[in-house]
Structure formats: structure tokens, C-alpha cells
Scaffold this active site. Structure first.
Site, mmCIF file in Angstrom:
data_model
loop_
_atom_site.group_PDB
_atom_site.id
_atom_site.type_symbol
_atom_site.label_atom_id
_atom_site.label_comp_id
_atom_site.label_asym_id
_atom_site.label_seq_id
_atom_site.Cartn_x
_atom_site.Cartn_y
_atom_site.Cartn_z
ATOM 1 N N SER A 160 45.416 42.829 38.481
ATOM 2 C CA SER A 160 46.331 43.765 37.827
ATOM 3 C C SER A 160 45.505 44.878 37.184
ATOM 4 C CB SER A 160 47.149 43.061 36.740
ATOM 5 O OG SER A 160 47.867 43.993 35.952
ATOM 6 N N TYR A 173 47.574 38.210 29.444
ATOM 7 C CA TYR A 173 47.682 38.424 30.887
ATOM 8 C C TYR A 173 46.529 39.298 31.376
ATOM 9 C CZ TYR A 173 49.834 39.917 35.316
ATOM 10 O OH TYR A 173 50.099 40.189 36.636
ATOM 11 N N LYS A 177 43.496 38.498 34.067
ATOM 12 C CA LYS A 177 43.291 39.287 35.280
ATOM 13 C C LYS A 177 41.895 39.900 35.324
ATOM 14 C CE LYS A 177 47.228 38.454 37.174
ATOM 15 N NZ LYS A 177 47.321 37.663 38.422
#
Length: 269
Positions: A160, A173, A177
Site C-alpha cells: 500500500s 496498517y 505494509k
């Protein structure tokens, strides 16, 4: 949000995704492949003639995805991505049915909380890391041992842009990533020359997984992108198809940013 809650996106092509393509002889394992980005990747691979095994937690969603992809081209294995037993079963089942596993697309992921890092529950952070990073390593190990070590292949990790720049309220998150991007480099170095390992870093893609980032304000969100729209799963599917093709035979250890140009605006997303 829970692991892989995306809804399928339509490709705009009539009928099942792989019906028009001859069998390529190649096989892919796509984790989190029943919906959203994972389904978009599986659809792109089937459309060029690959066979696929898709994984996910929802049995009904997997059955529906296999029906759309074509039962002659796709199978499904139900389970949780971070479960080592599930990882082993998914690879074993792919080998039993198709006899090989040339490509692994690590797409399964979770982002169950929106929180500043100062307030982030550490248990949640561990869950995010376990699902988004450790599971990818586990699937890579299983695939490598079962087929790729002797026969070669390619791995694509769905990372991401949140792993490349700060992202308010999704720091856990983004942290996971960023680790996935480093995992890509490590595996590319260790698995060479037979196995190429690359990552894709999407910006916001229109799936239920990312819905909280644009719901009720899609036009405003899209206006920040030089290309004037948010991503769709097929954008990532095309990138994954390229990175598992002979056209990318001299590419490994790289992260392909697929972001509609958002990084041109100082990485704000």
C-alpha cells in the site's frame, strides 16, 4: 473492518473471466481472492489463461467467486490467512488439483481500527502485523518449498502507499505494509535467481475494505488524484498480471506504485 471484507467489482466483460483464453499452463495462488483487489487479480490471471486457487474466510463468497471465474479454472480453500495450517492446506490443495503453483499473490489483509498511534491498542497492532505480514511470509515459505524452489516462479505482495508515507489514523496498517515492502526485498534477495518477488503499492481502490476512506465523499477524494479517479480492482489485477509475466522477467525486489498519480501531490492520500 475485518479481514478481506471487500465486495466483488465487475470487470465489464460478459460471462466468466477466463472463458476466452487458452490454458497458459501456469497456476496462481491468490490469498484473499474472493472479493475486491484479490478477486480483481484472480480475474486478470484467469483471463490470460492461468488457473487459480483463491483463499478467504467466507465460504459462500469463495463459491460465488469460483463460479464467476469458472470451475474449470478456479478452486477455493476456506481459512484464515494467519493460520499456518490453512497456509499449508491451501498450497497442498493447489498442488493436488493443478500439479504446480507458479505464482503467489499475497493479498489477504486486515485493518480493523482507525486510531492515532498514541492510542493504538497493542493487541490490535499485533493482529494487523500477524495477518498482513507474517501470513505473507508463511504463504511464501509454503509455496517456495512445494514448487518454486525447484521450478521457479513469481511472488507479488499487495502492499500500500500507506507503507511509503504517513497515513493519518491507519498507522498500524501502514506500518504493516512498510514491513511487507521490506519482506519483498528480503525474499527477492534470498529466492533469486529462480523466483522473482515484487510488491504493488496501491492508493485508494474502490472496495468495501477501503470504503471508509471515500464513502460519502468519493468525488472529493477522487479530485486529489491527477488521473481524476480512485482505483478499481482491475487496475491492480493488471499490475499483478504484468509482474507475473515474462514481460517483467528482469524485475525483482521492486515496489510498483499504482496510485493514480497521488504521489505527485506530495503523497497525500
Amino acid at each position: 473492518m475485518t479481514e478481506q471484507p471487500e465486495q466483488p467489482e465487475q470487470s465489464g466483460r460478459p460471462g466468466r473471466a477466463g472463458r476466452a483464453a487458452p490454458d497458459s499452463g501456469k497456476v496462481a495462488l491468490v490469498t484473499g481472492g474472493s472479493r475486491g483487489i484479490g478477486y480483481g487479480v484472480a480475474e486478470a490471471l484467469v483471463a490470460r489463461g492461468d488457473r487459480v486457487c483463491i483463499t478467504g474466510r467466507g465460504e459462500d463468497a469463495l463459491k460465488e467467486a469460483v463460479e464467476r471465474l469458472g470451475a474449470d479454472r478456479a478452486i477455493a480453500v476456506v481459512g484464515k490467512a494467519h493460520d499456518e495450517a490453512h497456509q499449508a492446506v491451501a498450497v497442498q490443495r493447489t498442488m493436488e488439483v493443478f500439479g504446480r503453483v507458479d505464482f503467489l499473490i499475497n493479498n489477504a489483509g486486515t485493518n480493523p481500527v482507525y486510531s492515532p498511534m498514541a492510542d493504538l491498542d497493542l493487541g490490535v497492532a499485533r493482529k494487523v502485523y500477524e495477518t498482513n505480514v507474517i501470513s505473507a511470509l508463511g504463504f511464501a515459505q509454503q509455496t517456495y518449498r512445494a514448487w518454486q524452489k525447484e521450478h521457479g516462479g513469481a511472488i507479488v505482495n499487495i502492499a500500500s502507499v500507506a507503507g511509503l508515507s504517513p497515513s493519518p489514523f491507519i498507522g498500524a496498517y501502514g506500518m504493516s505494509k512498510a514491513a511487507m515492502i521490506n519482506l519483498t526485498v528480503q525474499l527477492a534477495h534470498e529466492f533469486a535467481p529462480g523466483v522473482r518477488v515484487n510488491a504493488i503499492a496501491p492508493a485508494v481502490v474502490k472496495t468495501k475494505f477501503a470504503q471508509a476512506l471515500y464513502e460519502g465523499r468519493e468525488a472529493e477524494a477522487a479530485a486529489a488524484y491527477p488521473l481524476g479517479r480512485l482505483g478499481v480492482p482491475q487496475d491492480i489485477g493488471g499490475a499483478a498480471a504484468f509482474l507475473t509475466s515474462d514481460q517483467s522477467a528482469w524485475i525483482t525486489g521492486q515496489t510498483l506504485v499504482v496510485d493514480g498519480g497521488i504521489f505527485l501531490n506530495a503523497g497525500v492520500h
